[in-house]
Design an enzyme around this catalytic site. Sequence first.
Site, PDB file in Angstrom:
ATOM      1  N   ASP A 112      -6.797   2.857   9.367  1.00  7.02           N
ATOM      2  CA  ASP A 112      -5.789   2.585   8.343  1.00  7.02           C
ATOM      3  C   ASP A 112      -6.515   1.850   7.221  1.00  7.02           C
ATOM      4  OD1 ASP A 112      -3.773   1.618   6.718  1.00  7.02           O
ATOM      5  OD2 ASP A 112      -2.808   0.398   8.269  1.00  7.02           O
ATOM      6  N   ASP A 126       7.874   1.915   4.621  1.00 12.16           N
ATOM      7  CA  ASP A 126       6.570   1.236   4.683  1.00 12.16           C
ATOM      8  C   ASP A 126       6.335   0.405   3.425  1.00 12.16           C
ATOM      9  OD1 ASP A 126       3.912   0.460   4.616  1.00 12.16           O
ATOM     10  OD2 ASP A 126       3.100   2.418   5.127  1.00 12.16           O
ATOM     11  N   LYS A 180      -8.071  -0.075  -3.239  1.00 10.67           N
ATOM     12  CA  LYS A 180      -7.299   1.152  -3.027  1.00 10.67           C
ATOM     13  C   LYS A 180      -6.480   1.531  -4.265  1.00 10.67           C
ATOM     14  CE  LYS A 180      -4.222   2.987   0.546  1.00 10.67           C
ATOM     15  NZ  LYS A 180      -3.622   2.608   1.847  1.00 10.67           N
ATOM     16  N   GLU A 186       0.322   7.922   5.920  1.00 11.64           N
ATOM     17  CA  GLU A 186       0.606   6.724   6.705  1.00 11.64           C
ATOM     18  C   GLU A 186       1.946   6.786   7.450  1.00 11.64           C
ATOM     19  OE1 GLU A 186      -0.037   3.819   3.668  1.00 11.64           O
ATOM     20  OE2 GLU A 186      -2.189   4.225   3.656  1.00 11.64           O
TER      21      GLU A 186
HETATM   22  P1  ADP Z   1      -1.503  -2.487   3.316  1.00 13.95           P
HETATM   23  O1  ADP Z   1      -1.264  -1.367   4.270  1.00 13.95           O
HETATM   24  O2  ADP Z   1      -0.989  -2.206   1.942  1.00 13.95           O
HETATM   25  O3  ADP Z   1      -2.871  -3.034   3.334  1.00 13.95           O
HETATM   26  P2  ADP Z   1      -0.235  -4.220   5.189  1.00 13.95           P
HETATM   27  O4  ADP Z   1       0.746  -3.366   5.876  1.00 13.95           O
HETATM   28  O5  ADP Z   1      -1.409  -4.703   5.950  1.00 13.95           O
HETATM   29  O6  ADP Z   1      -0.581  -3.659   3.784  1.00 13.95           O
HETATM   30  O7  ADP Z   1       0.550  -5.455   4.623  1.00 13.95           O
HETATM   31  C1  ADP Z   1      -0.092  -6.389   3.862  1.00 13.95           C
HETATM   32  C2  ADP Z   1       0.956  -7.193   3.183  1.00 13.95           C
HETATM   33  O8  ADP Z   1       1.822  -7.742   4.147  1.00 13.95           O
HETATM   34  C3  ADP Z   1       0.370  -8.338   2.380  1.00 13.95           C
HETATM   35  O9  ADP Z   1       1.006  -8.428   1.131  1.00 13.95           O
HETATM   36  C4  ADP Z   1       0.693  -9.513   3.253  1.00 13.95           C
HETATM   37  O10 ADP Z   1       0.830 -10.708   2.500  1.00 13.95           O
HETATM   38  C5  ADP Z   1       2.011  -9.093   3.861  1.00 13.95           C
HETATM   39  N1  ADP Z   1       2.321  -9.818   5.072  1.00 13.95           N
HETATM   40  C6  ADP Z   1       1.625  -9.884   6.221  1.00 13.95           C
HETATM   41  N2  ADP Z   1       2.230 -10.706   7.093  1.00 13.95           N
HETATM   42  C7  ADP Z   1       3.342 -11.163   6.462  1.00 13.95           C
HETATM   43  C8  ADP Z   1       4.384 -12.060   6.819  1.00 13.95           C
HETATM   44  N3  ADP Z   1       4.399 -12.684   7.998  1.00 13.95           N
HETATM   45  N4  ADP Z   1       5.373 -12.297   5.915  1.00 13.95           N
HETATM   46  C9  ADP Z   1       5.354 -11.689   4.721  1.00 13.95           C
HETATM   47  N5  ADP Z   1       4.415 -10.854   4.328  1.00 13.95           N
HETATM   48  C10 ADP Z   1       3.416 -10.585   5.184  1.00 13.95           C
HETATM   49 MG    MG Z   2      -0.366   0.053   5.155  1.00 14.00          MG
END
Ligand code: ADP
Ligand code: MG
Length: 628
Positions: free
Chosen positions: A31, A215, A94, A193
Amino acid sequence: MSVLLDIAEPGQSLRPHEVRPEERKRVVGIDLGTTYSLVAAVDIQGKPACIPDDEGRFGCPSVVCYPPEGGVVVGEAAVAVGTRYPVDTIASVKRTMGRSLEDIRSSGHRSGYGVEAGDGGMVRLITSHREVSPVEVSAAILKYLAGRAEEALGGSLHGAVITVPAYFDDAQRQATKDAGRLAGLEVMRLVNEPTAAALAYGLDQGCEGVYAIYDLGGGTFDISILRLTRGVFQVLATGGDSALGGDDFDHRLCEFFLQQSGWDHPTAEVVQHLQALARQTKEMLSREEVREVSLSRPSGESMVVQVTRESLERMIGDLVRKTGMACRRALKDAGVEAKQLQGVVLVGGSTRVPMVQKFVADLFGREPLADIDPDQVVALGAALQADLLAGHSSAELLLLDVTPLSLGIETMGEIVEKIIARNSPIPTARSQDFTTFKDGQTAMAIHVVQGERELVADCRSLARFELRGIPPMTAGAARIRVTFQVDADGLLTVSAREQTTGVEQSVAVKPSYGLSDEEITRMLREAMVHGEEDWRQRLLHEARVESERVLSATGAALREDGDLLDDLELKRVKGFMLALWEASQKEDHEAIHRAREILDKETVFFAERRMDRSVRRVMTGRKVDDFQ
Ligand code: ADP
Ligand code: MG
């Protein structure tokens, strides 16, 4: 690939293959996220699991640092050194994959490093001492994760499935695939995704019905509507916003911090620090009601501010609600209503925000599924897909994905002729015949575009090439068949062939991103030398003719029914007419089109009033009976 094309017999059970451990291939799912990236693999029992780093962390920050002293640092380590070298640290790469400088500027993204235009319109990232492409940066992240997986699996990898947002266009997918190759990976397939998330939930196995996958990650929002029937699933519709996510929540909170602490011209270091603080605070507020944070002021002293969950919700409320529009549109595209859904799946770290969960529950009228960690679910699904492609299980599955945006070509008058409609299941191929517009014409310019809008200017230009060697014929006699082919990864190939005379000539183009390909570069150059100026002049001419027509029609309408407008309205309409006239004096057909569109739009109400008046005129003097 052939595995995917086998359709499971209705009702057939899905049994794991008898593959001996030594015959198993080392394959992974990755991912490649905007903020976090993960790698996962399926174990011998067929269970997928994310592979942690030495400290037990699964998510690798999608951050790469190029320190001035040399080398490449990835992940947590890059975040750590990044505070020292903000200008040399690249996060959220990205967002720049397969994008032009213009795209990035319009998304208003704030970052420490610089961006500038590079080859083929793609952006280059500038650190204090070097220049890198987004593909290189992504490759560094992939290589790091592949290394982690190789250590865990005990040998080099045979292949990887990499996930991309459903909204990624052709250039962005191509860039992702190139990043995989640059990292030395055999990219078995790119998977959307949300599709991967559905696989992780095993929705393909016995859970019949229509599902929505919501998502909300760090940089992107995706909504997908999937239909699952007898072990086969089809993506009915996708939608979303490629510039909306948790990063934007962070920006809001960061702005608040800047304002509270009185920074007018913060340095890159200050912004980066406050951005990190904002994210941390936001994440804590998913669990706690209130946080106190210490901010340093420009003067050097520090201050403490209190942030409550409620105040955060006020800052981000409009962003959260914005996701609702895309959801409703996707449902409409899929032709289903919220109440017909079998379930809703939450994906992405930002769905941990309580306000988001509540919003989704209200929007779809049910509690969403969230049993699998929303941060991991995509990587787990990708691993299952990789396992399937490696032939480790006999789970025969047809994954029908759809094209996220329409694909077409430019035709006379800057209009887009759509050849493959948005949300068409892939792989797919479709042809359309075109003809010449001039006697004796021996070449035809083909401009491939992607997007929903009618005008070329509003769509993304993917490629241009010219079909040459058409035998001279009278206008309209030649038959040029243009074929669009989209493969299972969502990548497009376009070819053109002259049909009538049996003289065959076909040219395949890759999206402009792949223009390093010598042949295409040559074709592009040829097309520019010969066709561009003629083409531009023609468009300009047409635009001027059209603007004259519109101006004289509007003038006539004003003479006839000008009394339907009050003074202010009349002044406005005349202003837009003047603007169109002025635009038509310039050499810019796009400006003319824009001015004409504005005039069209701003006179709709006038046309409606005229219509009412003429209807009334017709009705006057007749009996009501005449109309029944
Ligand atoms: P991506 O796939 O876009 O990289 P993710 O699914 O890993 O994103 O999500 C990352 C986002 O989720 C970030 O903006 C992060 O701050 C947020 N995030 C992760 N844990 C939490 C949480 N406990 N509360 C709020 N936001 C969160
Ligand atoms: Mg993601």
